[in-house]
Design a protein around this motif. Sequence first.
Motif, PDB file in Angstrom:
ATOM      1  N   VAL A   7       0.362  -0.868   0.342  1.00 14.40           N
ATOM      2  CA  VAL A   7       0.338  -0.215   0.158  1.00 14.40           C
ATOM      3  C   VAL A   7       0.745   1.176   0.099  1.00 14.40           C
ATOM      4  O   VAL A   7       1.643   1.491   0.401  1.00 14.40           O
ATOM      5  CB  VAL A   7      -1.134  -0.384   1.138  1.00 14.40           C
ATOM      6  CG1 VAL A   7      -1.954  -0.830   1.395  1.00 14.40           C
ATOM      7  CG2 VAL A   7      -0.198  -0.418   2.580  1.00 14.40           C
ATOM      8  N   ASN A   8       0.065   2.470  -0.566  1.00 13.27           N
ATOM      9  CA  ASN A   8       0.900   3.458  -0.202  1.00 13.27           C
ATOM     10  C   ASN A   8       2.050   3.349  -1.295  1.00 13.27           C
ATOM     11  O   ASN A   8       3.251   4.103  -0.814  1.00 13.27           O
ATOM     12  CB  ASN A   8       1.422   3.720   1.134  1.00 13.27           C
ATOM     13  CG  ASN A   8       1.248   5.139   1.713  1.00 13.27           C
ATOM     14  OD1 ASN A   8       1.199   6.432   0.483  1.00 13.27           O
ATOM     15  ND2 ASN A   8       2.566   5.268   1.754  1.00 13.27           N
ATOM     16  N   ALA A   9       1.875   3.264  -2.457  1.00 19.11           N
ATOM     17  CA  ALA A   9       2.923   2.412  -3.112  1.00 19.11           C
ATOM     18  C   ALA A   9       2.571   4.074  -4.277  1.00 19.11           C
ATOM     19  O   ALA A   9       1.172   4.674  -4.659  1.00 19.11           O
ATOM     20  CB  ALA A   9       2.774   1.708  -4.051  1.00 19.11           C
ATOM     21  N   GLY A  20       0.867   6.919 -11.000  1.00 14.19           N
ATOM     22  CA  GLY A  20      -0.247   7.328 -10.015  1.00 14.19           C
ATOM     23  C   GLY A  20      -0.472   6.480  -8.840  1.00 14.19           C
ATOM     24  O   GLY A  20       0.441   5.660  -8.669  1.00 14.19           O
ATOM     25  N   PRO A  21      -0.929   6.854  -7.010  1.00 15.90           N
ATOM     26  CA  PRO A  21      -0.820   6.164  -6.475  1.00 15.90           C
ATOM     27  C   PRO A  21      -1.800   5.339  -6.372  1.00 15.90           C
ATOM     28  O   PRO A  21      -2.883   5.338  -7.043  1.00 15.90           O
ATOM     29  CB  PRO A  21      -1.661   7.630  -5.067  1.00 15.90           C
ATOM     30  CG  PRO A  21      -2.079   8.531  -5.779  1.00 15.90           C
ATOM     31  CD  PRO A  21      -1.545   8.827  -7.517  1.00 15.90           C
ATOM     32  N   GLY A  22      -1.773   4.723  -5.030  1.00 16.25           N
ATOM     33  CA  GLY A  22      -2.123   2.913  -5.061  1.00 16.25           C
ATOM     34  C   GLY A  22      -1.694   2.168  -4.859  1.00 16.25           C
ATOM     35  O   GLY A  22      -0.456   2.299  -3.937  1.00 16.25           O
ATOM     36  N   ALA A  23      -2.443   1.095  -4.528  1.00 14.48           N
ATOM     37  CA  ALA A  23      -2.044   0.127  -3.904  1.00 14.48           C
ATOM     38  C   ALA A  23      -2.654  -1.728  -4.315  1.00 14.48           C
ATOM     39  O   ALA A  23      -2.890  -1.827  -5.319  1.00 14.48           O
ATOM     40  CB  ALA A  23      -2.716   0.271  -2.421  1.00 14.48           C
ATOM     41  N   VAL A  24      -1.251  -2.399  -3.883  1.00 19.56           N
ATOM     42  CA  VAL A  24      -1.616  -3.908  -4.959  1.00 19.56           C
ATOM     43  C   VAL A  24      -1.959  -4.704  -3.633  1.00 19.56           C
ATOM     44  O   VAL A  24      -1.301  -5.519  -2.830  1.00 19.56           O
ATOM     45  CB  VAL A  24       0.136  -4.434  -5.591  1.00 19.56           C
ATOM     46  CG1 VAL A  24      -0.946  -5.698  -6.358  1.00 19.56           C
ATOM     47  CG2 VAL A  24      -0.670  -3.232  -6.747  1.00 19.56           C
ATOM     48  N   LEU A  25      -3.617  -5.585  -3.882  1.00 18.50           N
ATOM     49  CA  LEU A  25      -3.332  -7.390  -2.946  1.00 18.50           C
ATOM     50  C   LEU A  25      -2.959  -8.437  -4.119  1.00 18.50           C
ATOM     51  O   LEU A  25      -3.016  -8.158  -4.688  1.00 18.50           O
ATOM     52  CB  LEU A  25      -4.817  -6.671  -2.702  1.00 18.50           C
ATOM     53  CG  LEU A  25      -5.340  -7.940  -1.507  1.00 18.50           C
ATOM     54  CD1 LEU A  25      -4.396  -7.745  -0.443  1.00 18.50           C
ATOM     55  CD2 LEU A  25      -6.839  -7.743  -1.812  1.00 18.50           C
ATOM     56  N   GLN A  38      -5.383   7.133  -3.921  1.00 18.48           N
ATOM     57  CA  GLN A  38      -4.987   6.931  -1.963  1.00 18.48           C
ATOM     58  C   GLN A  38      -6.015   5.666  -1.777  1.00 18.48           C
ATOM     59  O   GLN A  38      -7.541   5.924  -1.624  1.00 18.48           O
ATOM     60  CB  GLN A  38      -5.493   7.825  -1.449  1.00 18.48           C
ATOM     61  CG  GLN A  38      -4.267   8.827  -1.572  1.00 18.48           C
ATOM     62  CD  GLN A  38      -2.581   8.402  -1.553  1.00 18.48           C
ATOM     63  OE1 GLN A  38      -2.899   7.541  -0.900  1.00 18.48           O
ATOM     64  NE2 GLN A  38      -1.942   9.337  -2.021  1.00 18.48           N
ATOM     65  N   ALA A  39      -5.364   4.399  -0.855  1.00 17.89           N
ATOM     66  CA  ALA A  39      -6.764   3.584  -0.003  1.00 17.89           C
ATOM     67  C   ALA A  39      -6.786   4.120   0.895  1.00 17.89           C
ATOM     68  O   ALA A  39      -5.630   4.449   1.936  1.00 17.89           O
ATOM     69  CB  ALA A  39      -6.139   1.574  -0.654  1.00 17.89           C
ATOM     70  N   THR A  40      -8.226   4.154   1.222  1.00 15.85           N
ATOM     71  CA  THR A  40      -8.619   4.673   2.792  1.00 15.85           C
ATOM     72  C   THR A  40      -8.414   3.930   3.291  1.00 15.85           C
ATOM     73  O   THR A  40      -8.705   3.760   4.719  1.00 15.85           O
ATOM     74  CB  THR A  40      -9.748   5.205   2.379  1.00 15.85           C
ATOM     75  OG1 THR A  40     -10.684   4.526   1.892  1.00 15.85           O
ATOM     76  CG2 THR A  40      -9.126   6.527   1.491  1.00 15.85           C
ATOM     77  N   ASP A  50       3.732  -1.473   3.711  1.00 15.93           N
ATOM     78  CA  ASP A  50       3.775   0.051   3.825  1.00 15.93           C
ATOM     79  C   ASP A  50       4.693   0.206   2.043  1.00 15.93           C
ATOM     80  O   ASP A  50       6.496   0.727   2.894  1.00 15.93           O
ATOM     81  CB  ASP A  50       4.122   1.026   4.769  1.00 15.93           C
ATOM     82  CG  ASP A  50       3.100   2.165   4.383  1.00 15.93           C
ATOM     83  OD1 ASP A  50       3.590   2.832   3.454  1.00 15.93           O
ATOM     84  OD2 ASP A  50       2.336   2.970   5.661  1.00 15.93           O
ATOM     85  N   ALA A  51       4.816   1.232   1.519  1.00 18.48           N
ATOM     86  CA  ALA A  51       5.032   1.734   0.396  1.00 18.48           C
ATOM     87  C   ALA A  51       6.411   3.178   0.526  1.00 18.48           C
ATOM     88  O   ALA A  51       7.152   3.191   0.080  1.00 18.48           O
ATOM     89  CB  ALA A  51       4.957   1.359  -1.051  1.00 18.48           C
ATOM     90  N   HIS A  52       5.221   3.924   1.401  1.00 15.58           N
ATOM     91  CA  HIS A  52       6.188   5.473   1.856  1.00 15.58           C
ATOM     92  C   HIS A  52       6.192   5.750   1.046  1.00 15.58           C
ATOM     93  O   HIS A  52       7.181   6.654   0.340  1.00 15.58           O
ATOM     94  CB  HIS A  52       7.535   4.939   3.141  1.00 15.58           C
ATOM     95  CG  HIS A  52       6.917   4.356   4.116  1.00 15.58           C
ATOM     96  ND1 HIS A  52       6.315   4.983   4.579  1.00 15.58           N
ATOM     97  CD2 HIS A  52       7.633   2.631   3.939  1.00 15.58           C
ATOM     98  CE1 HIS A  52       6.008   3.614   6.621  1.00 15.58           C
ATOM     99  NE2 HIS A  52       7.045   2.949   5.661  1.00 15.58           N
ATOM    100  N   GLY A  53       5.237   5.408  -0.453  1.00 17.50           N
ATOM    101  CA  GLY A  53       5.500   6.552  -1.387  1.00 17.50           C
ATOM    102  C   GLY A  53       6.260   5.971  -2.840  1.00 17.50           C
ATOM    103  O   GLY A  53       6.700   6.585  -3.571  1.00 17.50           O
ATOM    104  N   LEU A  54       7.801   4.741  -2.147  1.00 18.53           N
ATOM    105  CA  LEU A  54       8.042   4.578  -3.339  1.00 18.53           C
ATOM    106  C   LEU A  54       7.556   3.745  -4.808  1.00 18.53           C
ATOM    107  O   LEU A  54       6.157   3.733  -4.333  1.00 18.53           O
ATOM    108  CB  LEU A  54       8.804   3.492  -2.828  1.00 18.53           C
ATOM    109  CG  LEU A  54       9.728   3.591  -1.859  1.00 18.53           C
ATOM    110  CD1 LEU A  54      10.789   2.423  -1.055  1.00 18.53           C
ATOM    111  CD2 LEU A  54      10.650   4.748  -1.963  1.00 18.53           C
TER     112      LEU A  54
END
Length: 425
Positions: A7-9, A20-25, A38-40, A50-54
């Motif tokens: 998340v937070n990638a 852009g921002p997003g997450a992968v499951l 952004q995943a809330t 947590d990818a911390h924006g990487l």
Amino acid sequence: MTALAIVNARLLDPASDYDGPGAVLIEDGRISEVIHGQATERPAGVEIIDAHGLCLAPGLIDIRVRTGEPGAEPRETLKSASLSAAAGGVTTLVIQPDTDPALDDPAMIEFIQRRGAALGLVNIRAAGAATQGRQGQRMAEIGLMQEAGALYFTDGDSVIANTRTLQRVMSYATSFNALIACRPAEPWLTEGGVATSGEMASRLGLSGSPAIAERIQLERDLALVEQTGVRFLVDQISTEGALETLSRARRKGLEVAVSVSINHLCFNEIDLGDYRTFFRLDPPLRTEADRQALIEALREGLIDVVTSAHSPAPAEDKRRPFSEAAPGAVGLETLLPALLSLHHEAGLDLLDLLRPVTAGPASLLSLPAGALSEDAPADLVLFDPNAPVVIDAAALRSKSKNSPFDGRRLQGKVAGTWVGGRRIF
């Protein structure tokens, strides 16, 4: 296998042009969901990273990797190549057929793939030889090797000089829709050449290999492509003149893809300096005009694949007079930061840089990887595109240390590599 969410990638997916921002499951080794924006909410019952924006991108696919296994294991093994790849964010390797014995029959293709699977690191596939023993005389059994899993067919750095043999190879390959790859290098003009013909080679007293040799051979190969209708890959283009020939062929509707090595995008003939043998490559480094033409072709989407052209050579084969030194350089571990240098220095878009090492080769070779999409293999790389790194050849995981990037300051550092949902780096 435990479900995993990154998340937070910053998602970089050239296949969908999303940046852009997003997450992968990830579940059972595959991507089960891709969230843009952004995943809330964070999914319950899964491991959270947590990818911390990487940047999170599909794992890199390198379709031109030489190793020493089988036959020359002190140079490189499949394991050492896999460890280098994992550290560089490369999740799929295609091994070249110039082993000993050559990968010219189904049993050898199966051996490489079984050995790779047993290592449990990156995905290892093989390219089959186009001719028996890579001798350029008798056609190899392309159909059976394709059934065994060979992704394409090439004699690697050996040019098929016999035009009739190449015509037969191409004609036979069309019945299997097989991909044929050839290095464009006219063998008589390039024989004995170790540097690009011109002022630099003359000043250093090195035998020259003229740039026109690439264009001449490419003209022959493309004429045969037009006649046979074969799927064709121009392997390691390096000159502006050859790019013009390629563009003309594509305007005629020929199904032709092209690859370039990262070395020819980052270096030119001036880097030979005082006979630095780490820059002894084949094809040789070209002029700055050629390098800039390749960069512009990459920017415009004319380059389908960028490769590391990983070619390990032990110190005793490199610490020789320039003309006697073995050609080639290792590149698996430095491919990503070298690519990113074109973003920082030449202003290329990150998606345009990643496409020829992800979606491009995946499409060319019909691989299921290369995209951040639902049900795709969870082959991923997480990296910081701005992190400074100084390349230390001695610290590379390859058994050979012949890197032209040794001592070079780059930006871009891999923070994690996953293959089939398993973190391998």
